[in-house]
Scaffold this active site. Structure first.
Site, mmCIF file in Angstrom:
data_model
loop_
_atom_site.group_PDB
_atom_site.id
_atom_site.type_symbol
_atom_site.label_atom_id
_atom_site.label_comp_id
_atom_site.label_asym_id
_atom_site.label_seq_id
_atom_site.Cartn_x
_atom_site.Cartn_y
_atom_site.Cartn_z
ATOM 1 N N HIS A 262 -38.696 10.846 -31.159
ATOM 2 C CA HIS A 262 -38.039 10.193 -32.125
ATOM 3 C C HIS A 262 -36.502 9.904 -31.898
ATOM 4 O O HIS A 262 -35.647 10.729 -31.961
ATOM 5 C CB HIS A 262 -38.292 10.376 -33.592
ATOM 6 C CG HIS A 262 -37.544 9.744 -34.795
ATOM 7 N ND1 HIS A 262 -37.992 8.489 -34.954
ATOM 8 C CD2 HIS A 262 -36.474 9.955 -35.119
ATOM 9 C CE1 HIS A 262 -37.276 8.024 -35.976
ATOM 10 N NE2 HIS A 262 -36.201 8.894 -35.944
ATOM 11 N N ASP A 264 -33.220 7.942 -33.003
ATOM 12 C CA ASP A 264 -32.613 6.861 -33.749
ATOM 13 C C ASP A 264 -31.700 6.062 -32.832
ATOM 14 O O ASP A 264 -30.721 6.682 -32.172
ATOM 15 C CB ASP A 264 -31.735 7.695 -34.824
ATOM 16 C CG ASP A 264 -32.750 8.496 -35.880
ATOM 17 O OD1 ASP A 264 -33.661 7.704 -36.428
ATOM 18 O OD2 ASP A 264 -32.425 9.648 -36.259
ATOM 19 N N ASP A 374 -40.160 7.495 -39.859
ATOM 20 C CA ASP A 374 -38.890 8.114 -40.508
ATOM 21 C C ASP A 374 -38.119 6.818 -41.015
ATOM 22 O O ASP A 374 -37.076 6.709 -40.530
ATOM 23 C CB ASP A 374 -38.031 8.968 -39.522
ATOM 24 C CG ASP A 374 -36.701 9.272 -40.075
ATOM 25 O OD1 ASP A 374 -36.728 9.686 -41.217
ATOM 26 O OD2 ASP A 374 -35.887 9.676 -39.408
ATOM 27 N N HIS A 579 -33.189 2.255 -39.224
ATOM 28 C CA HIS A 579 -33.300 2.853 -40.760
ATOM 29 C C HIS A 579 -32.242 3.860 -40.921
ATOM 30 O O HIS A 579 -32.070 4.752 -41.873
ATOM 31 C CB HIS A 579 -34.586 3.617 -40.961
ATOM 32 C CG HIS A 579 -34.989 4.561 -39.577
ATOM 33 N ND1 HIS A 579 -35.848 4.364 -38.729
ATOM 34 C CD2 HIS A 579 -34.333 5.698 -39.424
ATOM 35 C CE1 HIS A 579 -35.718 5.384 -38.072
ATOM 36 N NE2 HIS A 579 -35.265 6.279 -38.470
#
Length: 1013
Positions: A262, A264, A374, A579
């Site tokens: 993951h 970001d 997420d 996000h």
């Protein structure tokens, strides 16, 4: 038998940590290291290779915040290492206990090819297996000295979130750069011990298996020669082999592991750093795929693939090769892992369109699921949009973070506002960074809610956010756990395979209806207001540019539709819906750049729209209406004069001096247009809003009450607003001035100015226009507060059982009572352009042009009446991770709409967010499309992405009921098709009398492809 658990467990722990772990590398030789500090922003490999390097010694500080240091490392494999497995081991001076968001590096060969990354838990670079001895090693290592923003656990503000404030002191001390021999037998012993010990400690005391492992470990330690770990490793492993060989129970839960990292797209680092993080992690992943044939890696976010394609062609080629081998699984089908609540309907559709198209174009793969582990809650519009984009499943994990209520399912059908259902899974391991630890495997089984119905769950494994992704250690754990007594069975497989099997075994899984509300991170609806405003304005400006570009393409000879520019601008907006950008939870650097990027997008879209309008010719002043509703309203012309105009939906009309039926009268502090009468009190609040049409007072007490709350959440400042914020507040009831600023029959306005707090000011122009019941509050704030939230309250005399808030392609209803903990937890919620409350026969709406967070509550007065209060969250002042979040000037408008139905509210929401455009243009081309039929609402008008010249129209049912109508075109229509979101045909649409009849179920989204005659 005596209980010797403590002695044995402590014995194993010490032997492992102090003897076995250090023996994994049997021999080392240091590299010769030189360094060059790159000035400013990162540079290319070619520039770094040509730089002048200076000798660099270990244990030397290096790396200013956000800096880049290049290290040249040279060495030679000793001849006596021939036949052994040789690696480079590099420790940049890693800190903390989080493998992401700190120092990391990318190792290049001398010819510039990226080889592999170096991360806190992935410090090795393969050299030779087996080595021949004498190999010359020449690496150029690009090391990023990113600050550890989390080092104080979000307890202190930090200037490190922007290179402008971070300073220049070195952050890290280089620890190690060695050539090393990997002792493979000790390496495997290390993993044997870890897996068995962790399994053992998470088995219940009464389980015989726990004690069997315990005593096997004790016997293994007897076989370990502390003076010769390498020489005795095989004997130790032979003692452990029998307990590792015992198969799992027939009924054991199955964990489907899929490699994951993951990353970001921005968060505690800027976008420019994410571009490098992806290259590092993806280099690791492709290297691991070469070593483990059973490894499969799932990766979302087409934007990150595009960055690698454009900046790291060698890594891109390796990704393509891994995809062909079936070891790399593109997933998610979105441009980025966007926020799950805040993007508009068309933007959310474009996330899916652009993401899926990228994977189809570059890999020939159509992704089957939405991968969004997420994000901070998920709109009830998702199931329909996901299915319309061709998806079969949805995955997230974040709802496990709920503060109050435990979500009851892990595998279920999620039903959206239109009735569409999608098969959904929440991994019970409760992390998207799994490593197959004993604790994680125990939690996955213990936590799994579907026992008796399903038997399997998913576990994304690997270190994220710059931690380097999956590692060989995690893969080795997975292999040992594939069939091991006392543990769930672990199989590494593609997420599509997991979902197919989970659905097959559990077709009658339970159903969850409506939004997936996260009972945490509620402040993300409000933090960083300018970023949110930039998104909202960009979405509407894109709609405007597409509509008028389509109009010009149809009616203006020689005009060329700007496909490439619109595509690029959409992708820029989609990126910033990530996000941690749009929710306002990133560092200062990210939001500073986002605001600048939105300004550039707005400027370019303004040019595109002006060019399209100009292409229609010149000669008269016309008014252009981008809204899907006919409008009769006041417009401000180029010279700032007011005019009253009537303009058709999606069309234009000459600027004429039409006479409104209900002009405005101003008397003292009273604004009256015959529809509503608004009285402003001496303190600047609204003392009365009287609906003349309904002959009733709208307010139950002072309206537009501005309340300043103390806002210090327990944790995660930019993310959270905790319920105790409501307990301490100050009402802003002292006005510096209340003055009439317009008595024009077309617009009456009163301006209220206030000073408060730590030097903050707020100026609001309260206006009423002719022929409109809408009351606007044009607001300018100069904000200098800390740890505060400002709300605007409208207590209305309406007994509303629920509130309705606009979401993508529809709206959701939420109870206004708090009978249960589920309802009580929704003390702050999100919405788009409006919130509506009503009792049978009468409703009131609160509209906005850029805010998302709000709360709705109700109370019963002493007179027996009910007050329903709608409060907008206007601006916050969190200090972590950006200590200057939201400081400075803000300009936005919100509105009160008395006597409003849902249909009125939808139309006025569009009107407020899509101001009429006044421009010089000739002729009056018919609107590209027009719709006869209530609640059949046009959301987008554009030319087809395949550049065929077809017109694509996306519309939806906006009232929550069934709707029928006829779509007519302003051009000759040769045929129509119903398509999916990607504009691929699903079925032919009938054409009758030159129009397309449509029949929609509640909140149905319909995409039509119209062929021009």
């Amino acid at each position: 038998m005596h209980d010797e658990r403590t002695r044995i467990e402590e014995r194993v722990q010490r032997a492992h940590d102090q003897r076995i772990k250090p023996a994994v590398y049997a021999a080392t030789v240091p590299f010769e290291v030189e360094a060059w500090q790159a000035p400013g922003e990162p540079v290319s490999f070619e520039e770094a290779a040509a730089a002048r390097y200076e000798p660099f010694a270990m244990n030397t500080p290096w790396g200013p915040p956000w800096g880049t240091t290049w290290f040249r490392m040279r060495g030679q494999v000793p001849a006596e290492w021939a036949g052994k497995r040789v690696e480079a081991v590099i420790d940049l001076g890693f800190v903390g206990d989080w493998p992401g968001n700190q120092a990391e590096a990318l190792v290049h060969l001398a010819d510039g090819r990226p080889l592999k990354a170096v991360n806190p838990l992935n410090q090795y670079v393969p050299i030779a297996n087996p080595a021949t001895g004498g190999e010359q090693i020449d690496y150029l290592v690009e090391a990023a000295s990113n600050p550890d923003i989390l080092k104080d656990n979000f307890s202190k503000t930090t200037p490190m979130g922007d290179k402008l404030t971070a300073g220049s002191a070195p952050l890290y001390t280089f620890q190690r750069a060695d050539l090393a021999v990997l002792d493979e037998e000790v390496f495997h012993l290390d993993l044997d011990l870890q897996v068995l010990r962790e399994l053992m400690v998470h088995l219940p005391d009464h389980e015989p298996r726990r004690h069997e492992i315990l005593h096997a470990l004790d016997r293994a330690m007897d076989a370990l020669d502390l003076d010769d770990v390498s020489g005795s490793a095989t004997a130790v492993r032979e003692v452990l082999a029998p307990v590792l060989a015992k198969p799992a129970h027939a009924s054991a839960h199955t964990v489907s592991g899929v490699g994951h990292a993951h990353i970001d797209s921005a968060w505690l680092w800027p976008i420019r750093e994410t571009k490098r993080k992806t290259s590092r992690t993806f280099s690791n992943v492709t290297a691991l795929a070469d070593e483990y044939e059973d490894f499969i890696f799932a990766c979302s976010q087409a934007q990150q693939y595009e960055w690698v394609r454009d900046n790291y062609p060698h890594v891109w080629a390796r990704i393509q090769d891994s995809v062909k081998k079936g070891q790399w699984a593109p997933v998610g089908g979105m441009w980025v892992e966007a926020d799950g609540n805040l993007p508009g309907g068309e933007a959310m559709a474009r996330q899916l369109i652009h993401g899926k198209r990228f994977f189809i174009e570059h890999f020939g793969i159509e992704t089957k699921g939405v991968w969004l582990p997420d994000s901070f809650g998920y709109t009830a519009a998702y199931p329909q949009l996901a299915k319309l984009a061709g998806n079969e499943w949805f995955l997230t994990q974040k709802i496990s973070w709920n503060q109050t209520n435990k979500f009851p399912h892990h595998t279920f059908w999620w039903e959206g506002i239109d009735g569409t259902r999608i098969f959904t899974h929440f991994p019970p391991v409760d992390t998207y960074n799994a490593r197959f630890s004993g604790e994680e495997m125990d939690r996955a089984v213990r936590n799994y809610s579907e026992k008796g119905g399903g038997t399997r769950s998913l576990a994304p494994f690997g270190w994220g956010d710059g931690g380097g992704g999956p590692t060989r250690e995690i893969m080795e754990r997975a292999r040992r756990l594939a069939d091991l007594e006392g543990s769930p069975k672990v199989v590494v497989e593609h997420p599509d395979d997991f979902f197919a099997q989970a659905r097959a075994e559990y077709p009658d899984a339970p159903v969850w209806v409506g939004e997936l509300y996260l009972e945490l991170h509620r402040a993300t609806y409000t933090s960083q207001a300018r970023t949110k405003q930039g998104n909202r304005r960009s979405e509407h400006k894109l709609r405007e540019a597409e509509l008028w570009a389509t109009t010009a393409a149809l009616h203006a000879p020689g005009y060329s539709y700007p496909y490439e520019k619109l595509d690029r601008l959409w992708k820029t907006v989609l990126l910033h819906q990530f996000h941690d950008i749009l929710p306002g939870s990133s560092i200062a650097w990210v939001h500073r750049e986002a605001e600048a990027e939105y300004a550039r997008v707005a400027e370019e879209l303004e040019v595109l729209t002006a060019e399209a309008v100009a292409a229609l010719g010149a000669g008269s002043t016309r008014v252009f209406n981008t809204s899907p509703f006919d409008r009769s309203e006041v417009v401000r012309t180029a010279d700032r004069a007011l005019a009253y105009v009537e303009v058709p939906a999606n069309g234009s009309a000459p600027l004429a001096d039409a006479e409104p039926a209900q002009p405005v009268r101003v008397s003292g502090r009273v604004l009256d247009n015959g529809l509503v009468r608004v009285e402003v009190a001496e303190d600047g609040t609204l003392s009365s809003v009287f609906d003349v049409r309904a002959q009733r007072e709208v307010l139950a007490s002072a309206g537009n009450l501005l309340r300043l709350h103390t806002d210090l959440p327990n944790y995660w400042d930019a993310w959270d607003i905790d319920s105790h914020y409501r307990n301490r507040y100050t009402d802003l009831l002292e006005a510096s001035s209340v003055e009439v600023v317009s008595e024009d029959p077309l617009e009456g306005a009163i301006r209220v100015t206030r000073s408060f707090g730590k030097g903050s000011t707020i100026t609001q122009t309260i206006s009423v226009r002719a022929d409109s019941p809408r009351i606007d509050f044009a607001t300018e704030i100069d904000w200098h507060e800390a740890e505060k939230i400002l709300k605007a309250a409208f207590p209305v005399d309406v007994r509303a059982a629920h509130s309705s808030a606009e979401i993508q392609f529809g709206h959701v209803q939420r109870p206004t009572h708090t009978n249960t903990t589920w309802e009580s937890a929704r003390f702050e919620v999100s919405g788009h352009r409006w919130v509506h409350v009503a009792e049978p026969g009468y409703g009131v709406a609160v509209l906005n042009d850029s805010t998302y967070g709000h709360d709705v509550s109700r109370t019963v007065r002493e007179d027996g009446g009910t007050t329903t209060t709608v409060r907008l969250s206007l601006v916050r002042a969190p200090r972590i991770p950006d200590p200057e979040a939201d400081q400075g000037r803000h300009r936005f408008t919100y509105s009160l709409l008395p006597g409003a139905s849902i249909e009125d509210t939808v139309a006025e929401g569009y009107s407020l967010n899509l101001p009429l455009r006044v421009a010089d243009a000739a002729g009056a081309p018919e609107p590209v499309v027009s719709v006869a039929g209530e609640n059949v609402t046009v959301e987008a008008v554009k030319l087809a992405d395949d550049e065929s010249g077809d017109v694509v129209v996306r519309l939806y049912e906006s009232g929550g009921g069934r709707a029928t109508g006829v779509l007519r075109t302003g051009f000759p229509l040769a045929g129509a098709q119903i398509t999916d979101l990607l504009e691929r045909p699903l079925e032919d649409a009938p054409v009758e009398d030159g129009g397309v009849p449509v029949a929609l179920r509640p909140f149905q989204v319909l995409t039509l492809r119209l062929r021009r005659g």
